[in-house]
Design an enzyme around this catalytic site. Structure first.
Site, PDB file in Angstrom:
ATOM      1  N   GLY A  79      20.194 -50.972  40.382  1.00  0.00           N
ATOM      2  CA  GLY A  79      19.349 -51.866  39.586  1.00  0.00           C
ATOM      3  C   GLY A  79      20.189 -52.924  38.878  1.00  0.00           C
ATOM      4  N   ASP A  80      21.360 -52.532  38.419  1.00  0.00           N
ATOM      5  CA  ASP A  80      22.234 -53.494  37.717  1.00  0.00           C
ATOM      6  C   ASP A  80      22.702 -54.580  38.681  1.00  0.00           C
ATOM      7  OD1 ASP A  80      21.992 -51.898  35.448  1.00  0.00           O
ATOM      8  OD2 ASP A  80      23.641 -50.612  36.110  1.00  0.00           O
TER       9      ASP A  80
HETATM   10  O1  RIB Z   1      22.422 -48.251  35.624  1.00  0.00           O
HETATM   11  C1  RIB Z   1      23.453 -47.328  35.785  1.00  0.00           C
HETATM   12  C2  RIB Z   1      24.126 -47.067  34.471  1.00  0.00           C
HETATM   13  O2  RIB Z   1      23.221 -46.430  33.609  1.00  0.00           O
HETATM   14  C3  RIB Z   1      25.316 -46.140  34.545  1.00  0.00           C
HETATM   15  O3  RIB Z   1      26.513 -46.807  34.823  1.00  0.00           O
HETATM   16  C4  RIB Z   1      25.276 -45.423  33.211  1.00  0.00           C
HETATM   17  O4  RIB Z   1      26.326 -45.765  32.370  1.00  0.00           O
HETATM   18  C5  RIB Z   1      23.932 -45.770  32.590  1.00  0.00           C
HETATM   19  O5  RIB Z   1      24.071 -46.673  31.593  1.00  0.00           O
END
Ligand code: RIB
Length: 296
Positions: free
Chosen positions: A237-238
């Site tokens: 997602g990031d």
């Molecule tokens: O989106 C993934 C992240 O969610 C992980 O890296 C963990 O640190 C949480 O924040």
């Protein structure tokens, strides 16, 4: 990427403590796992690294502790070319995330630590940084009042922000309304909105719901995902949000930006850990070409 869009990420930095196992233990059960690793993570830091690898000029605003995890999290960002001078150091421990990966899918418990010391007045001090950005990326692993301060600052500076509402919690209407884009997954959307279909109509071209293998939907649009098998979905997602921000800041239409972001996320889930598999722009473009020529 010919130009380097200026992206500011306001969010968390965590050290991820990751266990991979064949199943999740039930309450009271002990099982043997397959591997344990520590990875730099945190939704904010992950978005910063993903955007930098794709070619953006990235500044991060956040908070780590005065501990070895804090040193390491800062160092990793610097190595990735992310500007870290606006990351503060609080007199507490850095954020950590305990992650369990089973069949490529993760469950995460976050202990916010220093991330919850990122307060609204710190955002106010960084007004210049926000004003000089083309787009701002915000998530919800920092205090809600800090998210509200960041949203207000973006609004006043006329800088668009993408709100990735993870981990989900009910949000004040203004934070949603002021966002240029809001990008929940399906379960997050269900927490934010009573009726997701209605919300898609109410926020056309703003609400973008990610649905994993089913791709992405927004009002009047669906963008297919790229079928790949996942090693570890942590950070997918990031990566999606960073890639989306980069493309939108570069002037791409939403559908094109979503397709590029889906491709970046598909590449990212092929490795263990949130940041290791984050692709470069050239890798995303090559992958999309290859999928166009050979969709299966
Ligand atoms: O989106 C993934 C992240 O969610 C992980 O890296 C963990 O640190 C949480 O924040």
């Amino acid at each position: 990427m010919s130009q380097q869009p200026k992206i500011t990420v306001i969010g968390s930095l965590n050290m991820d403590l990751t266990v991979t196992s064949a199943k999740r233990p039930a309450a009271g059960e002990t099982i043997l796992g397959e591997r344990f690793e520590t990875f730099p993570g945190g939704k904010g830091a992950n978005q910063a690294v993903a955007a930098a690898r794709l070619g953006a000029d990235v500044t991060m605003i956040g908070m780590v502790g005065q501990d070895p995890f804090g040193d390491e999290l800062m160092q990793v960002l610097r190595q990735e070319g992310v500007k870290t001078e606006h990351i503060g150091r609080a007199d507490t421990s850095s954020g950590v995330a305990v992650i369990q990966v089973v069949d490529g899918d993760n469950s995460i418990t976050v202990i916010p630590g220093a991330n919850f010391k990122l307060m609204p007045d710190y955002i106010e001090e960084k007004r210049d940084v926000i004003q000089n950005s083309e787009i701002v990326l915000i998530q919800l692993e920092i205090p809600l009042e800090t998210v509200a301060a960041a949203a207000k600052c973006c609004e006043e500076a006329n800088v668009p922000y993408i709100l990735n509402p993870a981990p989900a919690q009910p949000l004040p209407y203004e934070i949603i309304n002021q966002a240029a884009y809001i990008t929940p997954n399906e379960s997050e959307a269900a927490i934010l909105f009573e009726d997701t279909d209605k919300a898609l109509q109410e926020f056309p071209d703003k609400l973008v719901i990610t649905k994993g293998e089913e791709g992405v939907v927004y009002s009047g649009g669906h963008v297919a995902a790229f079928p790949v098998s996942a090693v570890d979905t942590t950070g997918a997602g990031d990566t999606f949000n960073a890639a989306l921000g980069l493309m939108l800041a570069s002037g791409s239409p939403l559908a094109e930006a979503c397709s590029y972001a889906n491709a970046a996320a598909a590449l990212q889930i092929g490795s263990h850990g949130a940041q290791a598999g984050m692709p470069t722009d050239a890798e995303v473009i090559a992958f999309m070409r290859q999928k166009e020529e050979n969709p299966l």
